[in-house]
Design a protein around this motif. Structure first.
Motif, PDB file in Angstrom:
ATOM      1  N   UNK A 212      12.976 -38.636  13.609  1.00 32.22           N
ATOM      2  CA  UNK A 212      12.290 -37.795  14.591  1.00 32.22           C
ATOM      3  C   UNK A 212      13.250 -36.700  15.015  1.00 32.22           C
ATOM      4  N   UNK A 214      13.685 -33.541  17.876  1.00 32.53           N
ATOM      5  CA  UNK A 214      13.126 -32.988  19.114  1.00 32.53           C
ATOM      6  C   UNK A 214      14.143 -32.059  19.746  1.00 32.53           C
ATOM      7  N   UNK A 215      13.648 -31.235  20.642  1.00 30.56           N
ATOM      8  CA  UNK A 215      14.542 -30.442  21.478  1.00 30.56           C
ATOM      9  C   UNK A 215      14.288 -30.847  22.918  1.00 30.56           C
ATOM     10  N   UNK A 216      15.374 -31.073  23.613  1.00 27.55           N
ATOM     11  CA  UNK A 216      15.245 -31.352  25.041  1.00 27.55           C
ATOM     12  C   UNK A 216      16.079 -30.302  25.748  1.00 27.55           C
ATOM     13  N   UNK A 219      18.478 -28.567  23.558  1.00 26.71           N
ATOM     14  CA  UNK A 219      19.461 -29.409  22.883  1.00 26.71           C
ATOM     15  C   UNK A 219      18.764 -30.125  21.744  1.00 26.71           C
ATOM     16  N   UNK A 221      18.048 -32.817  18.889  1.00 26.36           N
ATOM     17  CA  UNK A 221      18.367 -34.232  18.664  1.00 26.36           C
ATOM     18  C   UNK A 221      17.645 -34.684  17.403  1.00 26.36           C
ATOM     19  N   UNK A 223      16.808 -38.408  15.576  1.00 28.01           N
ATOM     20  CA  UNK A 223      17.016 -39.834  15.767  1.00 28.01           C
ATOM     21  C   UNK A 223      16.279 -40.605  14.682  1.00 28.01           C
TER      22      UNK A 223
ATOM     23  N   UNK B 160      13.037 -43.386  20.354  1.00 27.73           N
ATOM     24  CA  UNK B 160      12.736 -42.734  19.081  1.00 27.73           C
ATOM     25  C   UNK B 160      11.593 -41.725  19.275  1.00 27.73           C
ATOM     26  N   UNK B 164       9.966 -33.795  24.996  1.00 26.42           N
ATOM     27  CA  UNK B 164       9.948 -32.914  26.161  1.00 26.42           C
ATOM     28  C   UNK B 164       8.698 -32.067  26.036  1.00 26.42           C
TER      29      UNK B 164
END
Lengths: 756, 756
Positions: A212, A214-216, A219, A221, A223, B160, B164
């Protein structure tokens, strides 16, 4: 004795250990932060990437942190803050340039062992890597998460002044892998950082089953879910690459960074680590100091040399800050620490880096010229604190020992940096015999600093002498002083050396000589006038008196001697002292007269050294980490061996025992250079004569069996081995050295000289 | 007994306490996170703000966290993770709707006391505040830092799948104050959150001496240096405001948010808190249940009612998710939990909210109609899981009890939600007599669900009956079952009620009747046909047999009885059971036949209840928090008082003792509604007769001295007080009630009825 180990996890020690465990390659530095703790001053620095933005002054930028990594068991993050930690060990392997960690966590009665190995490659400066070996003691699944944290900032230790120096331009998925592109606010440096993780079972089969991205908050990531079996390890390799717009054109930056990451993958983690380790090992051949009979000293000295080496730049546009690349102390600024304290180590062991350090000053000459111009002087005025451009970046305001705001005058008054650089230049030339360097760069700097000093001199008609008023010498307790002996002596020396090299280059390279005259607007008449002026510089020294007054009027100040020492063996403030009025006492922060005698030992007699050492040592507070090493050397010169050894230990352990209390904010690089000097100039008693030849006057502490190290002289290595009985030289060339006052001819191969 | 207290800080308990200490006002919810800990599932939710983005299904969005606040002593952050914590206490003051905290930290031998008070205003739904009282035990200075954290995300407990849901549109300095504007990815909801802090010494003088603003990764922070004196407190007040584009036009959003913040400042923190507390206190007048003689039950029941009230929406476009507004369990989705479990509490105590809950279903009719259309049915098919639009949002995939991926069928097969809503509608009308509501909204929903059921029926020609095959009843262990009695019984009931109200509205509002016929495309013939069809719906019940088979073939499944219970008193899985084949056993997750008897108690005899309770209770695993309360009520009805009290305690303590093990992810709202029902329907034995009148059949546990509560009936409050000896009614209106089988006339004022 190649390792520094942390065996117990106490969060209050994290920041100090982060400095101790920093990995760097002169280009990139990653503080030794714990991935699994929130108590961390995450630090990623690239030499030369400075910015100002809302900070008080230009500072080394804390870049996004590519080390963020999380492991979840039953969806619970492994955490040093709150998980059950059953085993812990972290080891800096200095021989190979690796940081090894071991953690055993228990979550919901499930035990998991995590071992990791981190390195910042010396083989490819843009690469870094971490390998995790994860061994679950259960069947099930775990989640691993790799992130680049672009919420880092400068000022963790000064929270009111936190500054994030960059904005995030892009943050994206490399499918697989992640990348962040940031841009510094003022200077517009672009920096790209990319990471990629692979995961394999022990049989080599891919373990990363479900990805997976993602951006938070920008940032990125990635995983993965990993299915695990009891006692079957998973190996996760994190590959990282970093480039800045100082390295490549902005338009190629992202591509280059991704390309580097892919080459790293192709080369494999193992191979990269292996080549890196081999380079580090090979460097030890040149820089190592072996002390038999004193484990503390052995590990301590290696620790200092290792971190100095980690800061050594391959880039002639950067130098080494006072705290290395290891933290934000002194904002990454370069001081005299580099030329006077660290430089000898590089000069004698890794001279290619010594050259780069000098080239940094050459490359910042434009800034130094602007400083002179803005202050109404001629030539080049090197800044007391230097960042990327050579402009003065000393903060104007700071806090005194009581936390009150106080005007910082060093940027205005601590002029001796100019002759400190000149000292290093001449030292470099004398040792390396690198004429070409002097022709291309060195003489220009000597002439420009000479020109500066000439313009800085104030003529006292009444006394028919030149004076230098309102300065700060090495001892910064005393500001706005007149005719500081260190400053005046070296200004004189600088002027005379400038004239000497003016004449030298006229012979050596008439073309360059003409060019320099044109470039710098010099005439023979002007340069020759410096000799007379130099001779007339007032050195406040009375004939026949060996004790030298640090500056005019120093002896009239309140005389306080130190009578108490703290648990680190460092002086305590005398009781009742008003810390805002230190300048009204004879207490000094660090050696000043004694410093002069160490910088130019050939200019002073043994008796002069002894008298001044004895006087000033009792009045020195050692409020600078630069101080103990110098007293150690001078102590050995004058026979105060007991204190000398004590000061030596303070020096080598400054970070390992955090005896200055501020290792959290970076490595004490000058002290490390001082540690090398303590050994080579102190215990081995090596001194460079005026004629450029070497002499040795060794003294080993009782429990030392032997001391050996290598020096480079005139481009060739010489191995020096000392025991109580003899000193041995292994040389590739013939030369003459003086040992205990007698001259010996050293042949190719091994030569032994009896000491008793 | 108005408080829930946490007296010891253990990080592993943080997430559960965050749920327990959540503050909400039906619009905004702030989880009870610790500002000073990294172990936190920070949660900020606004009712109705859903988004999907990369999540599996549309979910309640975790918004930026405006509670971030740090205090630095000697530049060290106060931290529950690693500072020395000398005192700790956190208290939920339910009477006033406040969260009070107390921390005493020691940093570098400096002690500092921090007390705080947090509230989410019920007076102005867009306001929230925190007041800190900081008392240093030293002279010096501290730094305080207030931030809005826009790095929050959904999925803390499922790393996982972290998502956001928003991007940051703007983040800026209000000079002073800070604001963040974010936008959800798919639906484009804009949300603005602003905060401001003031700081005063005890004498009222401004304490905020030196301000710095910064952005770190788009997270705005304002921080201040404060000079402090020993034992002199500083009061920091944090004012917060929040609006979304569901509240105001996007172009006015920021202005409105800032304006609200300024009005809040003008109104003062004290006044806002005071008005808020008064509203909460006043609400307790209507909703409180007083149990004398049982402190655990007293605090427990208040805890449940308090949190139900906190979720109660003033907005007819939102309802209450299965985990309230307290966490991300079930993704903020609305289930039958609302209508069947929570609704009675609101109906009888705070009927204005009950109306809003029904209006939410009315407002999502378009989505429900689309569901029906997409599945080939008529009318409106309410979704098993509902978010903002009424579309089916049940995830298709989840994990079974062993962590294996498993297809979730509830969204496809759990049709009974439609009649559950119909039950609530009729219940609402019966109790409130609110004809206008039925005319405007209620009848339309009854007709649309009726129409749905009619189209869902399958005619079995051989048996000349209507069947409903391949469904899931309340017991979700059994999927794809035929003729589930709960489903069939209520489908029939729904159809008959639809016809009844069709005729009712024809009389009541001929205009609306005509409009509805046109809108829904109904004819008298069609609606009248529902009666015959309803009567022919197969109810798998043999004449003379009291025990009802949950669905066709249930009795033929492997019969396993529960024989072991865990430390929470809840059943353990029988040994050797294959958890992937639960559907092949008679074990059930929660009541199904018994549930039917509680939803329509007037339809079943005492004997029938007893027989079915005894049979099914032994086979119920209580793998839903909805289960114990229902068995508690039925236990009281059939005389199993010992187990009933035990189930009651499990129910009221489900979150306080985390007996389902998942309170971390939100409050068990249905269980809370069940707790209210346990008291009022169970211990007080209140039942609504078919004719709409009330009867009471109280039974109090041995140690209960008294039980009292208020209900609203036909728009008027009636206070009911019960002891072992008597039941008293204080009413503003006359009515007839039945007590223990005898009818009494209740006059205005107080009426007592002897029980023994």
């Amino acid at each position: 004795m190649w390792t520094v180990r942390r065996e117990k996890y106490l969060p209050e020690e994290n920041l100090v250990y982060e400095t101790i465990f920093t990995l760097a390659n002169g280009y990139l530095s990653l503080r030794g932060t714990e991935e699994f703790s929130s108590r961390a001053m995450r630090g990623t620095y690239v030499a030369g990437i400075f910015d100002k933005h809302h900070a008080q002054v230009t500072e080394l930028v804390n870049l996004p942190d590519p080390l963020r990594f999380a492991i979840y068991v039953d969806n619970e993050p492994l955490s040093l803050d709150y998980s059950n930690l059953k085993k812990y060990e972290r080891t800096l392997d200095m021989e190979n340039g690796l940081l090894n960690s071991l953690y055993e966590f228990e979550v919901n009665e499930k035990t998991i062992l995590v071992e990791s190995q981190r390195f910042v490659s010396r083989a490819n400066l843009h690469r870094f890597g971490v390998r995790y070996k994860i061994t679950p003691k259960f069947n099930g699944k775990i989640v691993v998460e790799s992130c680049i944290d672009a919420n880092t900032y400068n000022g963790y230790l000064d929270p009111i002044n936190k500054v994030q120096h960059y904005e995030i331009l892009d943050s994206k998925d490399l499918e697989p892998g992640i990348i962040v592109l940031v841009k510094t606010h003022d200077k517009g440096h672009n920096i790209a950082i990319a990471t990629y993780i692979s995961g394999k079972y022990e049989d080599g089969e891919n373990a990363l089953k479900f990805r997976k991205f993602r951006k938070i908050g920008d940032n990125p990531q990635e995983s993965y879910t990993i299915f695990v079996k009891e006692n079957q390890s998973i190996i996760i390799e994190k590959f990282g690459s970093i480039y800045t717009s100082l390295d490549v054109e902005i338009e190629n930056l992202v591509e280059r960074t991704v390309c580097e990451l892919e080459s790293f993958l192709k080369d494999t983690f193992d191979k990269e680590l292996d080549i890196h380790a081999k380079i580090v090992q090979k460097t030890w051949d040149d820089m190592d100091i072996v002390i038999e009979g004193d484990e503390t000293a052995q590990v301590g000295i290696r620790f200092n040399l290792f971190h100095l080496y980690q800061c050594a730049p391959d880039n002639p546009k950067v130098s080494i800050g006072a705290r290395g690349l290891h933290g934000e102390g002194y904002k990454g600024h370069v001081f005299w620490d580099t030329e006077i304290f660290m430089f000898p180590f590089f000069l004698y062991t890794l001279p290619e880096y010594a050259k780069n350090l000098l080239l940094y000053r050459y490359n910042t000459l434009p800034g130094a010229r602007r400083n002179a111009q803005m202050n109404g002087f001629k030539g080049a005025q090197f800044p007391w604190e230097s960042a990327d451009e050579g402009l003065e970046v000393t903060p104007k305001w700071g806090e005194d020992y009581l936390g009150n705001p106080v005007r910082i005058w060093t940027g205005d008054e601590e002029f001796h940096i100019n002759s400190d650089i000149a000292v290093a230049l001449v030292h470099y030339h004398t040792v390396t015999k690198d004429d070409q360097f002097m022709v291309d760069y060195g003489v220009e700097m000597l002439l420009e600093t000479g020109k500066f000093w000439e313009s800085r001199l104030e003529y006292n008609e009444k006394e028919d002498r030149y004076e230098i008023k309102r300065v700060i010498g090495p001892d910064e307790f005393h500001e706005h002083v007149d005719n500081n002996v260190y400053t005046n002596y070296l200004a004189k020396w600088n002027l005379l050396k400038a004239v000497e090299y003016y004449n030298w280059i006229r012979e050596k390279s008439p073309v360059k000589f003409e060019k320099l005259k044109t470039l710098l607007g010099l005439t023979d008449e002007e340069v020759n006038s410096w000799v007379e002026k130099a001779e007339k510089i007032y050195i406040p020294r009375k004939p026949g008196e060996k004790l030298i007054e640090q500056f005019e009027g120093y002896f009239k100040l309140e005389d306080i001697e130190i009578t108490e020492w703290d648990e680190n063996g460092l002086p305590k403030w005398p009781k009742g002292l008003d810390l805002t009025k230190l300048g009204e006492t004879q207490l000094i922060k660090q050696p000043d007269v004694v410093m002069l005698m160490l910088v130019l030992p050939e200019e002073f007699t043994f008796e002069e050294m002894k008298v001044n050492y004895e006087y000033y040592e009792k009045r020195t507070m050692h409020k600078s980490s630069l101080s103990p090493s110098m007293y150690s050397i001078m102590g050995l010169k004058v026979g105060d061996t007991h204190n000398a050894y004590r000061y030596f230990l303070k020096t080598v352990l400054v970070d390992l025992e955090d005896n200055q209390g501020n290792t959290n904010n970076g490595f004490h690089a000058a002290s490390a250079g001082g540690a090398w000097q303590s050994v080579v100039y102190g215990f081995a008693g090596m001194e460079l004569e005026k004629d450029g030849s070497l002499k040795f006057n060794p003294w080993l502490p009782e429990h030392w069996k032997s001391l050996s190290f290598k020096i480079h002289y005139a481009g060739k290595p010489i191995k020096v081995s000392i025991t109580k009985e003899k000193i041995a030289f292994e040389s590739e060339t013939e030369l003459e050295v003086e040992v205990k006052g007698r001259k010996y001819k050293i042949n190719c191969g091994k030569t032994e000289v009896q000491l008793v």
